[in-house]
Design a protein around this motif. Structure first.
Motif, PDB file in Angstrom:
ATOM      1  N   UNK A 191       0.841  -1.203   0.000  1.00  0.00           N
ATOM      2  CA  UNK A 191       0.000   0.000   0.000  1.00  0.00           C
ATOM      3  C   UNK A 191       0.875   1.251   0.000  1.00  0.00           C
ATOM      4  N   UNK A 192       1.882   1.214  -0.846  1.00  0.00           N
ATOM      5  CA  UNK A 192       2.834   2.319  -0.927  1.00  0.00           C
ATOM      6  C   UNK A 192       3.063   2.645  -2.402  1.00  0.00           C
ATOM      7  N   UNK A 193       2.456   3.751  -2.857  1.00  0.00           N
ATOM      8  CA  UNK A 193       2.540   4.175  -4.239  1.00  0.00           C
ATOM      9  C   UNK A 193       3.424   5.413  -4.354  1.00  0.00           C
ATOM     10  N   UNK A 194       3.960   5.688  -5.544  1.00  0.00           N
ATOM     11  CA  UNK A 194       4.680   6.951  -5.730  1.00  0.00           C
ATOM     12  C   UNK A 194       3.820   8.129  -5.294  1.00  0.00           C
ATOM     13  N   UNK A 195       4.447   9.189  -4.844  1.00  0.00           N
ATOM     14  CA  UNK A 195       3.730  10.314  -4.230  1.00  0.00           C
ATOM     15  C   UNK A 195       2.709  10.959  -5.161  1.00  0.00           C
ATOM     16  N   UNK A 196       2.950  10.908  -6.467  1.00  0.00           N
ATOM     17  CA  UNK A 196       2.038  11.557  -7.402  1.00  0.00           C
ATOM     18  C   UNK A 196       1.111  10.560  -8.102  1.00  0.00           C
ATOM     19  N   UNK A 197       0.975   9.363  -7.533  1.00  0.00           N
ATOM     20  CA  UNK A 197       0.200   8.305  -8.171  1.00  0.00           C
ATOM     21  C   UNK A 197      -0.804   7.715  -7.187  1.00  0.00           C
ATOM     22  N   UNK A 198      -2.032   7.515  -7.653  1.00  0.00           N
ATOM     23  CA  UNK A 198      -3.069   6.890  -6.856  1.00  0.00           C
ATOM     24  C   UNK A 198      -3.657   5.718  -7.639  1.00  0.00           C
ATOM     25  N   UNK A 199      -3.991   4.605  -6.951  1.00  0.00           N
ATOM     26  CA  UNK A 199      -4.620   3.496  -7.670  1.00  0.00           C
ATOM     27  C   UNK A 199      -6.043   3.852  -8.073  1.00  0.00           C
ATOM     28  N   UNK A 200      -6.473   3.318  -9.210  1.00  0.00           N
ATOM     29  CA  UNK A 200      -7.845   3.509  -9.641  1.00  0.00           C
ATOM     30  C   UNK A 200      -8.729   2.435  -9.045  1.00  0.00           C
ATOM     31  N   UNK A 201      -9.707   1.988  -9.820  1.00  0.00           N
ATOM     32  CA  UNK A 201     -10.657   0.984  -9.327  1.00  0.00           C
ATOM     33  C   UNK A 201     -10.687  -0.244 -10.224  1.00  0.00           C
ATOM     34  N   UNK A 202      -9.610  -0.473 -10.939  1.00  0.00           N
ATOM     35  CA  UNK A 202      -9.607  -1.587 -11.883  1.00  0.00           C
ATOM     36  C   UNK A 202      -8.218  -2.225 -11.926  1.00  0.00           C
ATOM     37  N   UNK A 203      -8.191  -3.556 -12.009  1.00  0.00           N
ATOM     38  CA  UNK A 203      -6.920  -4.273 -12.099  1.00  0.00           C
ATOM     39  C   UNK A 203      -7.161  -5.647 -12.706  1.00  0.00           C
ATOM     40  N   UNK A 204      -6.096  -6.184 -13.295  1.00  0.00           N
ATOM     41  CA  UNK A 204      -6.107  -7.554 -13.779  1.00  0.00           C
ATOM     42  C   UNK A 204      -4.929  -8.270 -13.134  1.00  0.00           C
ATOM     43  N   UNK A 205      -5.232  -9.362 -12.435  1.00  0.00           N
ATOM     44  CA  UNK A 205      -4.201 -10.178 -11.801  1.00  0.00           C
ATOM     45  C   UNK A 205      -4.009 -11.461 -12.602  1.00  0.00           C
ATOM     46  N   UNK A 206      -2.799 -11.970 -12.604  1.00  0.00           N
ATOM     47  CA  UNK A 206      -2.527 -13.252 -13.230  1.00  0.00           C
ATOM     48  C   UNK A 206      -1.780 -14.136 -12.243  1.00  0.00           C
ATOM     49  N   UNK A 207      -1.912 -15.437 -12.453  1.00  0.00           N
ATOM     50  CA  UNK A 207      -1.233 -16.408 -11.600  1.00  0.00           C
ATOM     51  C   UNK A 207      -0.028 -16.958 -12.349  1.00  0.00           C
ATOM     52  N   UNK A 208       1.195 -16.623 -11.917  1.00  0.00           N
ATOM     53  CA  UNK A 208       2.389 -17.092 -12.642  1.00  0.00           C
ATOM     54  C   UNK A 208       2.541 -18.606 -12.622  1.00  0.00           C
ATOM     55  N   UNK A 209       1.807 -19.268 -11.742  1.00  0.00           N
ATOM     56  CA  UNK A 209       1.912 -20.736 -11.635  1.00  0.00           C
ATOM     57  C   UNK A 209       0.937 -21.449 -12.554  1.00  0.00           C
ATOM     58  N   UNK A 210       0.004 -20.695 -13.160  1.00  0.00           N
ATOM     59  CA  UNK A 210      -1.014 -21.321 -13.998  1.00  0.00           C
ATOM     60  C   UNK A 210      -1.255 -20.447 -15.216  1.00  0.00           C
ATOM     61  N   UNK A 211      -0.775 -20.868 -16.372  1.00  0.00           N
ATOM     62  CA  UNK A 211      -0.888 -20.077 -17.587  1.00  0.00           C
ATOM     63  C   UNK A 211      -2.348 -19.848 -17.951  1.00  0.00           C
ATOM     64  N   UNK A 212      -2.681 -18.587 -18.200  1.00  0.00           N
ATOM     65  CA  UNK A 212      -4.036 -18.241 -18.603  1.00  0.00           C
ATOM     66  C   UNK A 212      -4.965 -17.923 -17.452  1.00  0.00           C
ATOM     67  N   UNK A 213      -4.585 -18.237 -16.221  1.00  0.00           N
ATOM     68  CA  UNK A 213      -5.432 -17.951 -15.059  1.00  0.00           C
ATOM     69  C   UNK A 213      -5.346 -16.467 -14.723  1.00  0.00           C
ATOM     70  N   UNK A 214      -6.495 -15.816 -14.543  1.00  0.00           N
ATOM     71  CA  UNK A 214      -6.494 -14.402 -14.239  1.00  0.00           C
ATOM     72  C   UNK A 214      -7.724 -14.026 -13.415  1.00  0.00           C
ATOM     73  N   UNK A 215      -7.614 -12.911 -12.711  1.00  0.00           N
ATOM     74  CA  UNK A 215      -8.712 -12.340 -11.936  1.00  0.00           C
ATOM     75  C   UNK A 215      -8.863 -10.887 -12.366  1.00  0.00           C
ATOM     76  N   UNK A 216     -10.080 -10.501 -12.776  1.00  0.00           N
ATOM     77  CA  UNK A 216     -10.341  -9.129 -13.203  1.00  0.00           C
ATOM     78  C   UNK A 216     -11.177  -8.412 -12.156  1.00  0.00           C
ATOM     79  N   UNK A 217     -10.747  -7.226 -11.785  1.00  0.00           N
ATOM     80  CA  UNK A 217     -11.453  -6.434 -10.781  1.00  0.00           C
ATOM     81  C   UNK A 217     -11.896  -5.108 -11.393  1.00  0.00           C
ATOM     82  N   UNK A 218     -13.157  -4.775 -11.223  1.00  0.00           N
ATOM     83  CA  UNK A 218     -13.689  -3.504 -11.698  1.00  0.00           C
ATOM     84  C   UNK A 218     -14.488  -2.857 -10.583  1.00  0.00           C
TER      85      UNK A 218
END
Length: 296
Positions: free
Chosen positions: A181-208
């Protein structure tokens, strides 16, 4: 003209070209409408609608535009026509056609149908910043950006560029931002992200529309997921989605920037285009070095 996606290339210091030289080279590859039997045609067009120069200049920055016109031939139409002709030929010859004969017939059908096919046009914009040494392409993927850079290189004879590179892996750095929870001082997270699992090709979680600082989201990181795309707000001026491959998607300039553009009185469409280009490229001239510093 406001870009919506970015593929950013770094331009070698040794490369030099002025607007007049660039205009002369682009004229040799100016767009020509697609021919009757050609599936596609690409060429350079004026960035300013209704304008004449193929290079639009704003200070040290030069905008260009590559237009692609393609004939749209639905596969179902080709397949149906081929089947009809195969049936006619087999009835006339009294035997089934071989694989090569069917392949040649498909080529004949495609050539016959192409002149009657609808056409579709697409434009890809880019600008060269000789001062900051960037080539910025409004493209959603690097492959799309390479269509423009490859055509430009073919005309210029040389184009010493490389995709934006950083010392650290962007996906890992963005994952650490969320984990700590530490971002550059001039940067804020939005409300969207895509996560992937490096242990499983093609596996992903989308957040909106999610609070990316919540325990639920940070739990994905603790479970071993890694960020591939992350929505961010930079300095209250730019909203975008950062990709782990360093492309930028869904670029949007905030009302703060748009108000600056609205304050500039423009008497014509050309003046408005020039003002928008100047403001956009000026904002990006500050944003891109910061982007690079986050991962260096």
């Amino acid at each position: 003209m406001w870009f919506r996606n970015l593929c950013v290339y770094q331009l070698a210091d040794a490369f030099r070209i002025d607007a007049e030289q660039l205009e002369e080279r682009l004229q040799t590859g100016a767009f020509q409408p697609v021919g009757g039997h050609d599936p596609e045609s690409r060429g350079w067009v004026p960035p300013l609608p209704g304008g004449e120069p193929l290079v639009h200049v704003a200070g040290p920055r030069m905008m260009i535009c590559l237009q692609t016109e393609s004939r749209v031939l639905p596969p179902a139409v080709v397949r149906e026509t081929v089947e009809e002709r195969v049936s006619e030929r087999e009835d006339a010859m009294g035997r089934p056609l071989g694989r090569r004969e069917k392949a040649r017939l498909k080529e004949e059908v495609t050539l016959d149908l192409l002149p009657r096919a609808f056409t579709r046009s697409k434009r890809c914009y880019a600008y060269i910043d000789l001062e900051a040494r960037w080539l910025v392409v409004d493209a959603t993927t690097w492959r799309e950006g390479e269509l423009l850079t490859d055509d430009l290189r073919a005309l210029l004879g040389t184009l010493p560029i490389r995709p934006l590179q950083t010392d650290s892996a962007p996906g890992q750095v963005m994952t650490e931002w969320l984990a700590r929870d530490h971002f550059p001082s001039d940067l804020e997270p939005g409300e969207q992200a895509v996560f992937e699992d490096p242990r499983s090709e093609g596996a992903e979680v989308r957040c909106k529309r999610q609070d990316l600082r919540s325990d639920e989201i940070r739990g994905l990181v603790r479970a071993g997921k890694r960020i591939r795309r992350l929505a961010v707000d930079w300095d209250g001026r730019i909203n975008a989605v950062l990709d782990a491959d360093l492309s930028i998607k869904r670029l949007k300039f905030t009302d703060l920037v748009q108000s600056d553009a609205d304050e500039r009185e423009a008497e014509s469409a050309a003046e408005r285009f020039d003002a928008d280009f100047s403001i956009m490229s000026g904002e990006l001239s500050r944003f891109l070095p910061r982007l690079q510093s986050w991962f260096d």
